[in-house]
Design an enzyme around this catalytic site. Structure first.
Site, mmCIF file in Angstrom:
data_model
loop_
_atom_site.group_PDB
_atom_site.id
_atom_site.type_symbol
_atom_site.label_atom_id
_atom_site.label_comp_id
_atom_site.label_asym_id
_atom_site.label_seq_id
_atom_site.Cartn_x
_atom_site.Cartn_y
_atom_site.Cartn_z
ATOM 1 N N TYR A 161 0.811 -1.219 0.000
ATOM 2 C CA TYR A 161 0.000 0.000 0.000
ATOM 3 C C TYR A 161 0.846 1.272 0.000
ATOM 4 C CZ TYR A 161 -4.098 -2.776 0.986
ATOM 5 O OH TYR A 161 -5.115 -3.685 0.897
ATOM 6 N N LYS A 228 2.877 -14.431 5.357
ATOM 7 C CA LYS A 228 3.133 -15.352 4.247
ATOM 8 C C LYS A 228 4.655 -15.490 4.118
ATOM 9 C CE LYS A 228 1.639 -17.811 0.759
ATOM 10 N NZ LYS A 228 1.095 -19.158 1.013
ATOM 11 N N ASP A 282 -2.551 -18.415 4.365
ATOM 12 C CA ASP A 282 -3.568 -19.303 3.772
ATOM 13 C C ASP A 282 -4.170 -20.217 4.841
ATOM 14 O OD1 ASP A 282 -0.760 -19.628 3.167
ATOM 15 O OD2 ASP A 282 -1.214 -21.659 2.533
ATOM 16 N N ASP A 306 -6.223 -6.519 5.257
ATOM 17 C CA ASP A 306 -7.339 -6.051 4.440
ATOM 18 C C ASP A 306 -8.244 -7.238 4.117
ATOM 19 O OD1 ASP A 306 -8.931 -4.590 2.818
ATOM 20 O OD2 ASP A 306 -7.437 -4.163 1.285
#
Ligand code: NAP
Length: 416
Positions: A161, A228, A282, A306
């Site tokens: 972002y 991640k 995940d 988000d």
């Protein structure tokens, strides 16, 4: 020194929130800047203010009262100042620390990526805080929505972002690609767009510190670092590592890791210790569905946060009831999580739930828990009685449809 305002009127009898011993000191009549918001902001802010005022009055028998101070952003600011967010709005929030905000339209051609992003960046509101919980009676797509009671701390200032991007085919994109391919011995295709994902020690530690403090204050059992890091080792993986480091260094007495829980305590969590764990993003999406009640606080970089905030909200019936806050060390800007829904503007129709519950978060932040609990219970009761606004009405059998203002009145009449 108190800022001098051109258009903002300081409410008579209101007092400033100050900081004493690194903590907010809350007077009985705190001045709270309020940005009404565009579109449906006008309807939901009116409803929210009367609900908050009624709860505070009832809970403290008139001893406490919010001194609302209108500050301007969006369309009303443009009319008054010919600017979308005037400097004095930033100054007011910085000086008074705690503020409430409705949604803002992003002006087309206003030179802003978004007014919301501008507010977050200028005030360095580095943590986006989203508690997600179930309200009995709200239609949900899952079997046991009541198991959800989680607070998501999303890093708010960096990650993908940061706006460091180059469009495919531009001179700059080619320059970056050629430089990386040549100097870093990589093989990026020339027809690629490029984006950069910075994750820093400072922003990570600021966020994780806030998440752990929240878990301590709310007597919760765990903080999960969602990342991640198996793929993005030096950004998301580093986020996990720095998070664990921060917990060990700044909260050595109050936190243990999941490994220590098993090695040292044989899986039995000591009462006063918070378990710091981590999950790959995940897997976290599966777990929040299948083992929902094992998660209390999730701390995560911007993009994961988000996705996760909306996914978790969907499990308990959607965004209409989801509150949020953007926070710095002391500043708290409490706001609805949805937008300005222009087609419903000034129709006295939409659900004020998200902003009212953001107001509840604000009351808790002030330490006015009695009033906060009163509102939560009254909202619950109003929904159980099936008196709701159009959005919930269309999903509930046998419900009665109320306008925004009537719904607020119903909440107030259900307060005990
Ligand atoms: P939106 O304003 O959130 O509205 C999308 C849809 O969500 C609405 O049409 C409505 O769905 C439902 N909805 C939103 N708020 C609701 C409420 N209080 N009660 C009941 N239903 C509600 O999203 P958008 O149309 O994409 O964005 C409109 C403007 O808002 C844009 O200018 C955007 O930049 C801005 N925005 C601001 C913020 C912010 O200030 N934080 C956040 C997001 C977007 P149904 O029509 O199905 O009933």
């Amino acid at each position: 020194m108190a800022p001098k305002f051109k258009k903002i009127v300081i409410p008579a009898g209101g007092q400033r929130i100050t900081i004493k011993n690194k903590k907010l000191s809350i007077p009985n009549k705190p001045i709270i800047p309020v940005i009404e918001g565009d579109g449906i902001g006008r309807d939901i802010m009116k409803a929210t203010r009367i609900v908050l005022d009624a709860a505070v009055k009832k809970a403290y028998k008139g001893r406490k009262k919010i001194a609302w101070m209108d500050v301007y952003a969006g369309e009303n600011a443009f009319k008054l100042y010919k600017e979308w967010i005037p400097q004095e709005t930033f100054d007011a929030i910085k000086y008074y620390y705690v503020a409430l905000k409705g949604p803002l339209t992003t002006p087309i051609g206003g030179g802003f990526r978004s007014l919301n992003v501008t507010l977050r960046q200028v005030l360095n509101l580095y943590a986006c805080v989203r508690p997600v919980r179930f309200f009995k009676g709200v239609p949900s797509p899952v079997k046991a929505p009541e198991k959800m009671d989680v607070c998501i701390f999303r890093e708010n200032t960096e990650d993908v972002y940061s706006g460091i991007e180059w469009k495919k085919g531009t001179k700059d994109a080619k320059k970056v690609i050629n430089w990386i391919n040549k100097n870093m011995k990589k093989n990026i295709r020339l027809d690629s767009g490029i984006g950069i994902k910075p994750i820093s020690v400072k922003a990570t530690k600021d966020l994780v510190r806030k998440a752990i403090q929240y878990a301590i204050e709310h007597k919760l059992k765990s903080v999960t670092l969602m990342h991640k890091g198996n793929i993005m080792k030096y950004t998301e993986g580093a986020f996990r590592d720095w998070g664990y480091q921060l917990a060990a260094k700044e909260f050595p007495i109050r936190t243990i890791t999941e490994d220590q829980l098993w090695d040292k305590y044989k899986g039995k969590q000591p009462k006063n210790k918070i378990v710091i764990k981590d999950r790959i993003a995940d897997s976290m999406f599966q777990q929040i569905l299948t083992r929902t009640d094992e998660y209390d606080v999730i701390a995560t970089p911007n993009l994961n946060g988000d996705y996760m905030s909306d996914a978790a909200a969907a499990q308990v019936g959607g965004l209409g009831m989801a509150p949020g806050a953007n926070m710095a060390d002391f500043i708290g800007l409490f706001e609805a999580t949805h937008g300005t829904a222009p087609k419903y503007a000034d129709k006295n129709m939409v659900n004020p739930g998200s902003l009212i519950l953001s107001g509840v978060m604000m009351l808790e932040y002030l330490g006015w828990d009695k009033a906060a609990t009163m509102i939560v219970k009254a909202v619950e009761k109003t929904i159980i009685k099936k008196t709701v606004t159009y959005d919930l009405h269309r999903m509930m059998k046998g419900a009665k449809k109320l306008s925004t203002s009537k719904y607020a009145e119903a909440i107030i009449s259900n307060m005990k």
